[in-house]
Design a protein around this motif. Sequence first.
Motif, PDB file in Angstrom:
ATOM      1  N   ARG A   1       0.841  -1.188   0.000  1.00 61.77           N
ATOM      2  CA  ARG A   1       0.000   0.000   0.000  1.00 61.77           C
ATOM      3  C   ARG A   1       0.883   1.247   0.000  1.00 61.77           C
ATOM      4  O   ARG A   1       1.816   1.357   0.793  1.00 61.77           O
ATOM      5  CB  ARG A   1      -0.896  -0.005   1.244  1.00 61.77           C
ATOM      6  CG  ARG A   1      -1.943  -1.093   1.243  1.00 61.77           C
ATOM      7  CD  ARG A   1      -2.562  -1.252   2.620  1.00 61.77           C
ATOM      8  NE  ARG A   1      -1.613  -1.779   3.586  1.00 61.77           N
ATOM      9  CZ  ARG A   1      -1.876  -1.958   4.880  1.00 61.77           C
ATOM     10  NH1 ARG A   1      -3.081  -1.628   5.346  1.00 61.77           N
ATOM     11  NH2 ARG A   1      -0.970  -2.456   5.689  1.00 61.77           N
ATOM     12  N   CYS A   2       0.608   2.171  -0.879  1.00 60.99           N
ATOM     13  CA  CYS A   2       1.484   3.325  -1.057  1.00 60.99           C
ATOM     14  C   CYS A   2       0.725   4.625  -0.820  1.00 60.99           C
ATOM     15  O   CYS A   2      -0.321   4.852  -1.431  1.00 60.99           O
ATOM     16  CB  CYS A   2       2.079   3.315  -2.459  1.00 60.99           C
ATOM     17  SG  CYS A   2       3.142   4.716  -2.823  1.00 60.99           S
ATOM     18  N   PRO A   3       1.222   5.499   0.061  1.00 63.29           N
ATOM     19  CA  PRO A   3       0.557   6.787   0.284  1.00 63.29           C
ATOM     20  C   PRO A   3       0.780   7.718  -0.907  1.00 63.29           C
ATOM     21  O   PRO A   3       1.701   7.532  -1.700  1.00 63.29           O
ATOM     22  CB  PRO A   3       1.245   7.327   1.540  1.00 63.29           C
ATOM     23  CG  PRO A   3       2.589   6.681   1.535  1.00 63.29           C
ATOM     24  CD  PRO A   3       2.395   5.324   0.933  1.00 63.29           C
TER      25      PRO A   3
ATOM     26  N   GLY B   1      10.073  -6.295   7.147  1.00 59.77           N
ATOM     27  CA  GLY B   1       8.638  -6.446   7.313  1.00 59.77           C
ATOM     28  C   GLY B   1       7.843  -5.182   7.115  1.00 59.77           C
ATOM     29  O   GLY B   1       6.642  -5.147   7.394  1.00 59.77           O
ATOM     30  N   CYS B   2       8.488  -4.106   6.632  1.00 61.85           N
ATOM     31  CA  CYS B   2       7.764  -2.870   6.389  1.00 61.85           C
ATOM     32  C   CYS B   2       8.515  -2.011   5.388  1.00 61.85           C
ATOM     33  O   CYS B   2       9.690  -2.247   5.091  1.00 61.85           O
ATOM     34  CB  CYS B   2       7.538  -2.089   7.691  1.00 61.85           C
ATOM     35  SG  CYS B   2       9.044  -1.450   8.432  1.00 61.85           S
ATOM     36  N   VAL B   3       7.815  -1.025   4.854  1.00 61.11           N
ATOM     37  CA  VAL B   3       8.414  -0.032   3.962  1.00 61.11           C
ATOM     38  C   VAL B   3       8.098   1.339   4.528  1.00 61.11           C
ATOM     39  O   VAL B   3       6.953   1.622   4.906  1.00 61.11           O
ATOM     40  CB  VAL B   3       7.865  -0.142   2.528  1.00 61.11           C
ATOM     41  CG1 VAL B   3       8.440   0.960   1.644  1.00 61.11           C
ATOM     42  CG2 VAL B   3       8.195  -1.508   1.934  1.00 61.11           C
ATOM     43  N   MET B   4       9.114   2.200   4.598  1.00 62.01           N
ATOM     44  CA  MET B   4       8.918   3.562   5.066  1.00 62.01           C
ATOM     45  C   MET B   4       8.866   4.487   3.852  1.00 62.01           C
ATOM     46  O   MET B   4       9.817   4.570   3.078  1.00 62.01           O
ATOM     47  CB  MET B   4      10.056   3.994   5.989  1.00 62.01           C
ATOM     48  CG  MET B   4       9.904   5.407   6.513  1.00 62.01           C
ATOM     49  SD  MET B   4      11.350   5.933   7.463  1.00 62.01           S
ATOM     50  CE  MET B   4      10.746   7.493   8.123  1.00 62.01           C
ATOM     51  N   PHE B   5       7.732   5.193   3.684  1.00 62.58           N
ATOM     52  CA  PHE B   5       7.566   6.134   2.590  1.00 62.58           C
ATOM     53  C   PHE B   5       7.744   7.553   3.126  1.00 62.58           C
ATOM     54  O   PHE B   5       7.160   7.914   4.147  1.00 62.58           O
ATOM     55  CB  PHE B   5       6.179   5.994   1.962  1.00 62.58           C
ATOM     56  CG  PHE B   5       5.959   4.677   1.280  1.00 62.58           C
ATOM     57  CD1 PHE B   5       6.384   4.472  -0.022  1.00 62.58           C
ATOM     58  CD2 PHE B   5       5.327   3.638   1.954  1.00 62.58           C
ATOM     59  CE1 PHE B   5       6.183   3.254  -0.657  1.00 62.58           C
ATOM     60  CE2 PHE B   5       5.114   2.418   1.326  1.00 62.58           C
ATOM     61  CZ  PHE B   5       5.550   2.220   0.020  1.00 62.58           C
TER      62      PHE B   5
ATOM     63  N   LYS C   1      -2.123  -4.846  10.009  1.00 67.40           N
ATOM     64  CA  LYS C   1      -1.484  -3.789  10.794  1.00 67.40           C
ATOM     65  C   LYS C   1      -1.615  -2.465  10.054  1.00 67.40           C
ATOM     66  O   LYS C   1      -1.184  -2.330   8.918  1.00 67.40           O
ATOM     67  CB  LYS C   1      -0.014  -4.130  11.032  1.00 67.40           C
ATOM     68  CG  LYS C   1       0.664  -3.240  12.071  1.00 67.40           C
ATOM     69  CD  LYS C   1       2.049  -3.752  12.405  1.00 67.40           C
ATOM     70  CE  LYS C   1       2.697  -2.906  13.484  1.00 67.40           C
ATOM     71  NZ  LYS C   1       4.056  -3.407  13.843  1.00 67.40           N
ATOM     72  N   GLU C   2      -2.220  -1.488  10.709  1.00 63.32           N
ATOM     73  CA  GLU C   2      -2.470  -0.199  10.082  1.00 63.32           C
ATOM     74  C   GLU C   2      -1.169   0.591   9.887  1.00 63.32           C
ATOM     75  O   GLU C   2      -0.249   0.499  10.704  1.00 63.32           O
ATOM     76  CB  GLU C   2      -3.435   0.626  10.931  1.00 63.32           C
ATOM     77  CG  GLU C   2      -4.849   0.076  10.968  1.00 63.32           C
ATOM     78  CD  GLU C   2      -5.478   0.084   9.586  1.00 63.32           C
ATOM     79  OE1 GLU C   2      -5.250   1.058   8.832  1.00 63.32           O
ATOM     80  OE2 GLU C   2      -6.191  -0.889   9.254  1.00 63.32           O
TER      81      GLU C   2
ATOM     82  N   GLU D   1      11.243   0.700  13.679  1.00 59.27           N
ATOM     83  CA  GLU D   1      10.295   0.091  12.742  1.00 59.27           C
ATOM     84  C   GLU D   1       8.853   0.295  13.178  1.00 59.27           C
ATOM     85  O   GLU D   1       7.930   0.093  12.387  1.00 59.27           O
ATOM     86  CB  GLU D   1      10.605  -1.399  12.589  1.00 59.27           C
ATOM     87  CG  GLU D   1      11.943  -1.667  11.928  1.00 59.27           C
ATOM     88  CD  GLU D   1      12.266  -3.149  11.862  1.00 59.27           C
ATOM     89  OE1 GLU D   1      11.691  -3.902  12.679  1.00 59.27           O
ATOM     90  OE2 GLU D   1      13.067  -3.541  11.005  1.00 59.27           O
ATOM     91  N   ASP D   2       8.649   0.717  14.428  1.00 58.15           N
ATOM     92  CA  ASP D   2       7.299   0.992  14.923  1.00 58.15           C
ATOM     93  C   ASP D   2       6.842   2.402  14.585  1.00 58.15           C
ATOM     94  O   ASP D   2       5.726   2.799  14.940  1.00 58.15           O
ATOM     95  CB  ASP D   2       7.239   0.796  16.441  1.00 58.15           C
ATOM     96  CG  ASP D   2       7.471  -0.646  16.843  1.00 58.15           C
ATOM     97  OD1 ASP D   2       7.085  -1.531  16.054  1.00 58.15           O
ATOM     98  OD2 ASP D   2       8.049  -0.892  17.914  1.00 58.15           O
ATOM     99  N   GLY D   3       7.702   3.178  13.913  1.00 56.86           N
ATOM    100  CA  GLY D   3       7.317   4.525  13.530  1.00 56.86           C
ATOM    101  C   GLY D   3       7.615   5.582  14.564  1.00 56.86           C
ATOM    102  O   GLY D   3       7.076   6.695  14.493  1.00 56.86           O
TER     103      GLY D   3
END
Length: 370
Positions: free
Chosen positions: A104-106, A117-121, A136-137, A169-171
Amino acid sequence: MKAKDIALLCTAAAGAGAAAGIAAANNRPKTEKPAPKEKQTVKKAAAEKKPPVKTVIKELEFPTEKTLTALYTHSSTGLAAFFGAEGRHSVYKTDTDGNITEVRCPSETIYAAAGNGCVMFLTPRGGVFVYDDKEKEPVLCSLTAPEYAAYYDGRFYVFSDSLLYICTEDGEIEKTVSLGAMIEISGSDICDAEDSDSSFTAARVSVKKLLPFGKSELSAVITDEGKSYLMHVDEDDFISFEKTYEEIIDVCVFGSYAYYLCRLSEGYGIIKTEIKRKNCDTSGKYLLCGKDREPVKIFSVSCGIGVLYSDGLVKFLLPEISAERSRENAKRGLAAYNAAFSEISAEDVFAFGTDCGVLSDGKLRIIGTE
């Protein structure tokens, strides 16, 4: 038979006995000396029979008909690919096995970095963390004007024009570092108190690459201006920067050395630097090509280093390897890579695990050896 033994034998036996003794002495080496020559011949013949290294080319098929326009980031575990069409973004993440999943891409994405396990945009609002787990939101992390991000050792390093954010990784923002206090930023010393409106230039830096140096505490940081720094992160998470070289285009790591692609007065070259745990030593500077050719990227594969030129040509080079057997294997592997790229015009090339990824004609291929 020793010389004195032959003399004694000649005195005691005389005539025929002496002739027999000398004949025996002459015949003995003739039967023994050819043996090592035969072994060398067999060994050489066996070495020549080694089959040539073959390349394996795999084209990744994305579930879309859109053209691949950019690669935001890549790592040893995968990459995030960006597709653009009519202002809409579609992002797909691939792993080293070639498995492809949509992410999912903003909207208004500026850059992205793939983590575990995640991508940071990066967006104008800050960093948006999107997780592989669909349940996971996404998480928004407020950052001021982020421009570049890299993932290393479980953290995201995000550079703005004057700050370095270290995010989990939790933001969450774990640490914020002022680059103005640590890096020689253009315009940071320009300030006229009498006429600040026209003479003051805001301090800023634009980072184009962060490359960790393996298991050491060091990473290379390169700016758009061609300045390079060593970023040192110690056991207590204290961060410092040390200026190293100027006129730097790119950097890669092979073995225990970092190879900086640089501009020289006579053209372009490579600076070889030995990586140590807490510091680096310059080992040499080599001329790569003249001004008539422009290298734009340097990267490493399992058997050596490659250089991408502005015209899409890719050439692979053999770094210094002390072990003869490893050096010969590397030569064979690089010969296979050079052959595979001889008919490819590359838009981008990068290390992909132990293989090599190439973006060409809007298609992404993974090239490896066997």
